[in-house]
Scaffold this motif. Sequence first.
Motif, PDB file in Angstrom:
ATOM      1  N   ILE A 152      57.788  41.825  23.140  1.00  0.00           N
ATOM      2  CA  ILE A 152      58.393  42.070  24.432  1.00  0.00           C
ATOM      3  C   ILE A 152      59.286  41.009  24.831  1.00  0.00           C
ATOM      4  O   ILE A 152      60.411  41.029  25.271  1.00  0.00           O
ATOM      5  CB  ILE A 152      57.263  42.338  25.824  1.00  0.00           C
ATOM      6  N   ASP A 153      58.809  39.707  24.597  1.00  0.00           N
ATOM      7  CA  ASP A 153      59.621  38.611  24.924  1.00  0.00           C
ATOM      8  C   ASP A 153      60.844  38.333  24.018  1.00  0.00           C
ATOM      9  O   ASP A 153      61.978  38.243  24.358  1.00  0.00           O
ATOM     10  CB  ASP A 153      58.641  37.251  25.002  1.00  0.00           C
ATOM     11  N   ILE A 154      60.424  38.843  22.758  1.00  0.00           N
ATOM     12  CA  ILE A 154      61.570  38.688  21.915  1.00  0.00           C
ATOM     13  C   ILE A 154      62.755  39.724  22.083  1.00  0.00           C
ATOM     14  O   ILE A 154      63.925  39.404  21.832  1.00  0.00           O
ATOM     15  CB  ILE A 154      61.238  38.655  20.292  1.00  0.00           C
ATOM     16  N   SER A 155      62.170  40.984  22.187  1.00  0.00           N
ATOM     17  CA  SER A 155      63.144  42.084  22.467  1.00  0.00           C
ATOM     18  C   SER A 155      64.016  41.759  23.656  1.00  0.00           C
ATOM     19  O   SER A 155      65.061  42.383  23.662  1.00  0.00           O
ATOM     20  CB  SER A 155      62.502  43.397  22.408  1.00  0.00           C
ATOM     21  N   ALA A 156      63.528  41.214  24.746  1.00  0.00           N
ATOM     22  CA  ALA A 156      64.465  40.892  25.918  1.00  0.00           C
ATOM     23  C   ALA A 156      65.778  39.930  25.619  1.00  0.00           C
ATOM     24  O   ALA A 156      66.530  39.934  26.260  1.00  0.00           O
ATOM     25  CB  ALA A 156      63.435  40.166  26.969  1.00  0.00           C
ATOM     26  N   LYS A 157      65.682  39.372  24.452  1.00  0.00           N
ATOM     27  CA  LYS A 157      66.603  38.417  24.229  1.00  0.00           C
ATOM     28  C   LYS A 157      68.045  38.939  23.257  1.00  0.00           C
ATOM     29  O   LYS A 157      68.862  38.397  23.295  1.00  0.00           O
ATOM     30  CB  LYS A 157      66.086  37.264  23.302  1.00  0.00           C
ATOM     31  N   PHE A 158      67.604  40.106  23.041  1.00  0.00           N
ATOM     32  CA  PHE A 158      68.571  41.010  22.189  1.00  0.00           C
ATOM     33  C   PHE A 158      69.023  42.335  22.286  1.00  0.00           C
ATOM     34  O   PHE A 158      68.093  42.871  23.338  1.00  0.00           O
ATOM     35  CB  PHE A 158      68.177  40.887  20.499  1.00  0.00           C
ATOM     36  N   SER A 159      70.069  42.653  22.288  1.00  0.00           N
ATOM     37  CA  SER A 159      70.379  43.987  22.656  1.00  0.00           C
ATOM     38  C   SER A 159      69.888  45.171  21.504  1.00  0.00           C
ATOM     39  O   SER A 159      69.672  44.861  20.531  1.00  0.00           O
ATOM     40  CB  SER A 159      72.095  44.224  22.571  1.00  0.00           C
ATOM     41  N   LEU A 160      69.864  46.279  22.063  1.00  0.00           N
ATOM     42  CA  LEU A 160      69.197  47.449  21.145  1.00  0.00           C
ATOM     43  C   LEU A 160      70.052  47.614  19.941  1.00  0.00           C
ATOM     44  O   LEU A 160      69.649  48.024  18.904  1.00  0.00           O
ATOM     45  CB  LEU A 160      68.997  48.559  22.026  1.00  0.00           C
ATOM     46  N   ASN A 161      71.438  47.551  20.225  1.00  0.00           N
ATOM     47  CA  ASN A 161      72.435  47.853  19.120  1.00  0.00           C
ATOM     48  C   ASN A 161      72.257  46.689  17.885  1.00  0.00           C
ATOM     49  O   ASN A 161      72.253  47.107  17.064  1.00  0.00           O
ATOM     50  CB  ASN A 161      73.869  47.747  19.720  1.00  0.00           C
ATOM     51  N   LYS A 162      72.028  45.674  18.463  1.00  0.00           N
ATOM     52  CA  LYS A 162      71.796  44.494  17.395  1.00  0.00           C
ATOM     53  C   LYS A 162      70.640  44.779  16.449  1.00  0.00           C
ATOM     54  O   LYS A 162      70.613  44.611  15.312  1.00  0.00           O
ATOM     55  CB  LYS A 162      71.830  43.172  18.053  1.00  0.00           C
ATOM     56  N   ILE A 163      69.602  45.287  17.212  1.00  0.00           N
ATOM     57  CA  ILE A 163      68.336  45.265  16.576  1.00  0.00           C
ATOM     58  C   ILE A 163      68.241  46.422  15.728  1.00  0.00           C
ATOM     59  O   ILE A 163      67.724  46.313  14.482  1.00  0.00           O
ATOM     60  CB  ILE A 163      67.312  45.285  17.827  1.00  0.00           C
ATOM     61  N   VAL A 164      69.066  47.596  16.132  1.00  0.00           N
ATOM     62  CA  VAL A 164      68.940  48.661  15.156  1.00  0.00           C
ATOM     63  C   VAL A 164      69.903  48.314  14.108  1.00  0.00           C
ATOM     64  O   VAL A 164      69.605  48.701  12.887  1.00  0.00           O
ATOM     65  CB  VAL A 164      69.698  50.027  16.087  1.00  0.00           C
ATOM     66  N   GLU A 165      71.039  47.656  14.136  1.00  0.00           N
ATOM     67  CA  GLU A 165      71.927  47.362  13.322  1.00  0.00           C
ATOM     68  C   GLU A 165      71.170  46.568  12.251  1.00  0.00           C
ATOM     69  O   GLU A 165      71.548  46.653  10.956  1.00  0.00           O
ATOM     70  CB  GLU A 165      73.300  46.692  13.796  1.00  0.00           C
ATOM     71  N   ILE A 166      70.507  45.374  12.630  1.00  0.00           N
ATOM     72  CA  ILE A 166      69.877  44.481  11.435  1.00  0.00           C
ATOM     73  C   ILE A 166      68.679  45.429  10.849  1.00  0.00           C
ATOM     74  O   ILE A 166      68.672  45.294   9.604  1.00  0.00           O
ATOM     75  CB  ILE A 166      69.117  43.508  12.358  1.00  0.00           C
ATOM     76  N   THR A 167      68.203  46.170  11.680  1.00  0.00           N
ATOM     77  CA  THR A 167      67.061  47.091  10.766  1.00  0.00           C
ATOM     78  C   THR A 167      67.691  47.995   9.769  1.00  0.00           C
ATOM     79  O   THR A 167      67.145  48.026   8.812  1.00  0.00           O
ATOM     80  CB  THR A 167      66.229  47.873  11.951  1.00  0.00           C
TER      81      THR A 167
END
Length: 551
Positions: free
Chosen positions: A319-334
């Motif tokens: 939860i702490d890590i996800s708050a630092k990044f946008s959803l678009n960036k997480i999905v793009e990296i994945t």
Amino acid sequence: MVENNTNKKVLYLRWRPQSFNELIGQEHVSTTLKNAVMNKNWSHAYLFSGPRGVGKTSTARILAKALNCQNSIQGEPCEKCSICKSVTTGNMIDLIEIDAASHRKIEDIRDLKDSAQYLPNSGKYKVYIIDEAHGLTKFAAEALLKLLEEPPSQVVIILATTEIQSLPPTIVSRCQRFDFRRIADNDLTKHLIKICETEKISATKKSLELITKVSTGSLRDAENILEQISVQFNSNLTEENVSSSLGLIDETISLEIAFSLLSKDTSSVFKNTHSLIDLGIDPLEIQKQIINSLRELALIKIGEINIINQSENIIKKSIDISAKFSLNKIVEITNVFSKQEVISGEYPPISLEMALITVIIKQENSINQKTTVTPTSINQKTTVAPTTKTINKSIPEKQSFQVISSSKKELETQKNPSEATLVKQKTRNAFTADERWIKVCEKLKRSRGKKYTLGSLLRNVQNPLPKNSILTLKFQSKTLTENMIEEIKNQQVKKLIESTVSEVYNENITIKILSNNSSDNNESETKIEDNPIVRMAISMGGKIINKKEDK
């Protein structure tokens, strides 16, 4: 004296369910089959499909036992009669199990069909279990169709497969189908706890949850892993023992790698990755765990925490890590990382290293694109006025003006058509007429009259345009005219030509032949009507009122 353990079964065979009530995670199947046996309303053919190790073959054996049980209790086998005991020990002569992966030829199915004609030996029904049914050849599957559709009254056939999509629809439609599900993690963990208590295996709940996670809903896989690790560590299972035995990654480390990837901290990414490689963790397993950590960050970002099966500590860090990044960036990296091919067992882990580098490069490229786009947008804002002036004088403006003026000219020409326009329209209409006449000839190319093929004869007609629902057939030569006259003396031939022409021209048309001996008057009339302008005027609704000869 050393005890002989040669007859001792492996764990998953000892714990194989023997009744419908013992099936785990398949209540929708067990309830239906139990009611069918209890009400004597079972089908002659069943199809069990689903992942490996979820109870398809075990359910088929239980059904065979319940159908032949001498003292069935509410659809459940009694487990006391000779039939139930023989099925449990695998000695039931009327229960025939066939592995379609090895007995897949048409000859094997023919043997099955022949043996199905004989009455059962000891039970009420002969039950055929065809495991891995998708392994049957095309011809073997076709040979099975008739038996599935109309088997003998004393025969029940059960097909089991992990690849339902590979079976022909004709087989699927002839069976009563049951889809087996992956066993839920909670049900699987409870079952492992029960096994440990009975088999006197010391195991923590966390260690059993790790086994459940690795088995991915397969009960057989979970029982095999449990037995393997319990033998390795003398029936003493801890979280550390299970992780080291299965080569699992500490979730904290994979989460740190995911965080470093998102933060573009290259040194941290490779430091943590190589620490796992040094522990003997497979590169492909490392990629899977990193992707799983990225998945959990994305799920937390959209508020789906309940889907995540992790400890409270890991969820809190995520939860702490996800708050630092946008959803678009997480999905793009994945998406980028999951598409990279990593080779299992590779050392040094070049493919894994290249995959990580690719992710970092992709991030750098996306940042560079954003930075290059920004200055141009600023420059455009600062030079709005001059840009607008140049646009006002540019060619596109003139083109749009020309389009408007040309459209006005088209309106004017439509109101007052010139002779040239009429000639163009005449040519277009004449071409359409020729196309239709070619179609008439094509339809009649195999139709033969008294002497000639009608299609070939009609190809020589000049200007085949109907007038007032009458189509005048005019030929250049006198011979062709006489040939056509001779043919349409037969009324059937004439009606055939008229019906074909009427069908193609979409109106009721009668035909007549223009004789080459026509008077001068008629010839002049034909010439006037063949004039392009006159014909175009007629097609637009005009009529010939008076005819004058040119002086």
